[in-house]
Every structure is written in structure tokens, then in C-alpha cells.
Design a protein around this motif. Structure first.
Motif, PDB file in Angstrom:
ATOM      1  N   UNK A  71       0.825  -1.154  -0.016  1.00 29.32           N
ATOM      2  CA  UNK A  71      -0.088  -0.021  -0.034  1.00 29.32           C
ATOM      3  C   UNK A  71       1.039   1.217   0.159  1.00 29.32           C
ATOM      4  N   UNK A  72       1.954   1.065   0.781  1.00 31.25           N
ATOM      5  CA  UNK A  72       2.809   2.259   1.087  1.00 31.25           C
ATOM      6  C   UNK A  72       3.292   2.770  -0.650  1.00 31.25           C
ATOM      7  N   UNK A  73       3.720   1.480  -1.518  1.00 24.49           N
ATOM      8  CA  UNK A  73       4.409   1.690  -2.601  1.00 24.49           C
ATOM      9  C   UNK A  73       3.245   2.496  -3.560  1.00 24.49           C
ATOM     10  N   UNK A  74       2.176   1.693  -3.440  1.00 21.96           N
ATOM     11  CA  UNK A  74       1.057   2.183  -4.441  1.00 21.96           C
ATOM     12  C   UNK A  74       0.827   3.714  -4.109  1.00 21.96           C
ATOM     13  N   UNK A  75       0.721   4.219  -2.760  1.00 22.30           N
ATOM     14  CA  UNK A  75       0.743   5.585  -2.441  1.00 22.30           C
ATOM     15  C   UNK A  75       1.692   6.465  -3.040  1.00 22.30           C
ATOM     16  N   UNK A  76       3.017   5.848  -2.755  1.00 22.77           N
ATOM     17  CA  UNK A  76       4.230   6.538  -3.171  1.00 22.77           C
ATOM     18  C   UNK A  76       4.031   6.931  -4.855  1.00 22.77           C
ATOM     19  N   UNK A  77       3.555   5.681  -5.549  1.00 26.45           N
ATOM     20  CA  UNK A  77       3.652   5.765  -7.058  1.00 26.45           C
ATOM     21  C   UNK A  77       2.390   6.892  -7.561  1.00 26.45           C
ATOM     22  N   UNK A  78       1.387   6.581  -6.749  1.00 30.79           N
ATOM     23  CA  UNK A  78       0.163   7.473  -7.119  1.00 30.79           C
ATOM     24  C   UNK A  78       0.481   9.015  -7.051  1.00 30.79           C
ATOM     25  N   UNK A  79       1.242   9.348  -5.827  1.00 27.63           N
ATOM     26  CA  UNK A  79       1.853  10.655  -5.755  1.00 27.63           C
ATOM     27  C   UNK A  79       2.532  11.156  -6.743  1.00 27.63           C
ATOM     28  N   UNK A  80       3.641  10.181  -7.104  1.00 26.04           N
ATOM     29  CA  UNK A  80       4.532  10.670  -8.239  1.00 26.04           C
ATOM     30  C   UNK A  80       3.716  11.023  -9.479  1.00 26.04           C
ATOM     31  N   UNK A  81       2.820   9.907  -9.896  1.00 27.42           N
ATOM     32  CA  UNK A  81       2.254   9.987 -11.042  1.00 27.42           C
ATOM     33  C   UNK A  81       1.243  11.314 -11.127  1.00 27.42           C
ATOM     34  N   UNK A  82       0.816  11.625 -10.074  1.00 25.54           N
ATOM     35  CA  UNK A  82      -0.008  12.890  -9.957  1.00 25.54           C
ATOM     36  C   UNK A  82       0.666  14.118 -10.303  1.00 25.54           C
ATOM     37  N   UNK A  83       2.175  14.134  -9.806  1.00 24.48           N
ATOM     38  CA  UNK A  83       3.285  14.954 -10.136  1.00 24.48           C
ATOM     39  C   UNK A  83       3.588  15.111 -11.340  1.00 24.48           C
ATOM     40  N   UNK A  84       3.515  13.961 -12.000  1.00 24.10           N
ATOM     41  CA  UNK A  84       3.948  13.809 -13.430  1.00 24.10           C
ATOM     42  C   UNK A  84       2.967  14.487 -14.365  1.00 24.10           C
ATOM     43  N   UNK A  85       1.664  14.178 -14.158  1.00 23.21           N
ATOM     44  CA  UNK A  85       0.338  14.727 -14.749  1.00 23.21           C
ATOM     45  C   UNK A  85       0.355  16.277 -14.622  1.00 23.21           C
ATOM     46  N   UNK A  86       0.656  16.694 -13.451  1.00 23.61           N
ATOM     47  CA  UNK A  86       0.649  18.257 -13.315  1.00 23.61           C
ATOM     48  C   UNK A  86       1.674  18.861 -14.139  1.00 23.61           C
TER      49      UNK A  86
END
Length: 222
Positions: A71-86
Motif C-alpha cells: 500500500x505504501x508503494x502504491x501511495x508513493x507511485x500514485x503521488x509521483x504519477x500525480x506530479x507527472x500529470x501536473x
């Protein structure tokens, strides 16, 4: 001997360095009689017994820790993906302004295509570096919370991660219709895909092993 060093390194992931050296030394004395195959098979059986011992000692904690690490990995990857999108949106808006200004002035500047190409090749390696770093940190996080049972916890994480990938892929195929532009083969080659996964797996284990070695040197685990 390289054989002894490798065996000692593997055993030190489960027990103290002193005990690992003593155990491998006893095995080496038997090699002239029993052979090299006996040496490596004994190492594999011993490592397997350690893994099972560590998991059986507290299976609920080990499984729960593996799930929380995933879950920690998913949360970190989701946060990074959000930064990439922005970042991509900001970059696209920036490029759109210059393209629109160039078209209004009578032509699109030549450097815009180069800038788009440069942006793509900056985001791609940067994204890989960040994801590798995330995996490395998740490995360290997992090892710190599984003192003396790091390998069992990491194997549990790999199992949970594999099952989670199948579940997420099933949900994606169920609710999202993939177009030809979204297929894996168009995004990157199969070879690149497998190499990237291997790199991420190595980063996770490197983080966990680093913590294990540090903890073992400070306060050896029997």
C-alpha cells in the motif's frame, strides 16, 4: 574462496555473521567427501528453513507488513504519477502558448518540436530514477519493521505485490477500454518492460538488505 563468501553472505541475511561463518566452515570440511552439489543444496535447504521459521514465527504480522508495504508503494507511485500529470499539463500549456503565438505571427518556431522531444526524454529517465528510489525506500521501510525476519517479510511483499498487480490489471481491463495507443507494446518494448521490473525488484531488495546488514553489524541477530 568465492564459494564460502557467497554462502556466508546468504546465511548472514538470516543469522549473525559469526554463526554464518562457523556454519559454512563446517560445510566446507564436508565438501571433499560429499561434493559441491551437497554444499549448495544444504545452503538452499538451510535458507529455506530460515525463511519458513521467520514466517511461521508471526505469520499475521509478516503478512500484514507485506500488505502495508505494498500500500505504501502504491501511495508513493500514485503521488509521483500525480506530479507527472501536473508537470506534463504545465509543460503542455507552456508549449501551447508559444505554438499559438508562433502561429499567430505567421509560423510555428522550429525549436518547439525539439523542446517537446527534450521534455519527453527528461521525464522518462527522471521518472525511472524516482520510481527506483521509491522501491529502495519501501525495501528499507519493510526491513526496519521486520527485525530478524527481513527476508520473509520481503518475500511476502513480493507475493502481495504480484497478486495486487493481477487485481489492479483486472480492474483496469474491466473499467477501462484500452486503445491501440495505450497498449504496452506501443509504450515500450517487452524487453524494456522486464528490465524495468527487474531493476525495481533489485532496488527493493537492495534497500532491505542494506538495513539488514546495518542492523546485523550494530546488534547481531542470532
Amino acid at each position: 574462496m568465492l564459494k564460502a563468501q557467497v554462502a556466508e553472505w546468504i546465511l548472514s541475511l538470516f543469522t549473525s555473521r559469526e554463526l554464518a561463518e562457523s556454519t559454512v566452515g563446517d560445510w566446507l570440511e564436508e565438501v571433499p567427501v560429499r561434493g559441491t552439489w551437497w554444499f549448495w543444496s544444504t545452503l538452499c535447504r538451510t535458507a529455506g528453513s530460515f525463511i519458513w521459521r521467520d514466517f511461521a514465527a508471526d505469520p499475521r504480522h509478516t503478512a500484514g507488513l507485506a500488505f502495508r508495504a505494498w500500500l505504501l508503494q502504491i501511495a508513493c507511485l500514485f503521488g509521483w504519477l500525480l506530479l507527472i500529470v501536473l508537470a506534463a499539463a504545465a509543460f503542455g500549456a507552456f508549449m501551447g502558448i508559444f505554438v499559438a503565438a508562433g502561429a499567430f505571427a505567421g509560423g510555428i518556431p522550429d525549436w518547439t518540436a525539439k523542446a517537446q522531444w527534450l521534455g519527453t526524454w527528461i521525464f522518462k529517465p527522471l521518472g525511472l530514477i524516482v520510481v527506483v528510489r521509491i522501491q529502495f525506500q519501501v525495501g528499507k521501510w519493510t526491513a526496519r519493521r521486520s527485525r530478524g525476519r527481513e527476508v520473509a517479510a520481503c518475500i511476502g511483499y513480493e507475493i502481495v505485490s504480484l497478486l495486487g498487480s493481477f487485481v489492479l490489471e483486472g480492474l483496469l481491463l474491466r473499467f477501462v477500454t484500452l486503445t491501440p495507443a495505450m497498449t504496452t507494446n506501443d509504450a515500450f518494448s517487452n524487453t524494456e518492460f522486464y528490465l524495468s521490473n527487474l531493476l525495481l525488484t533489485c532496488a527493493f531488495w537492495a534497500g532491505a538488505i542494506l538495513v539488514r546488514r546495518r542492523q546485523n553489524s550494530l546488534s547481531p541477530v542470532k
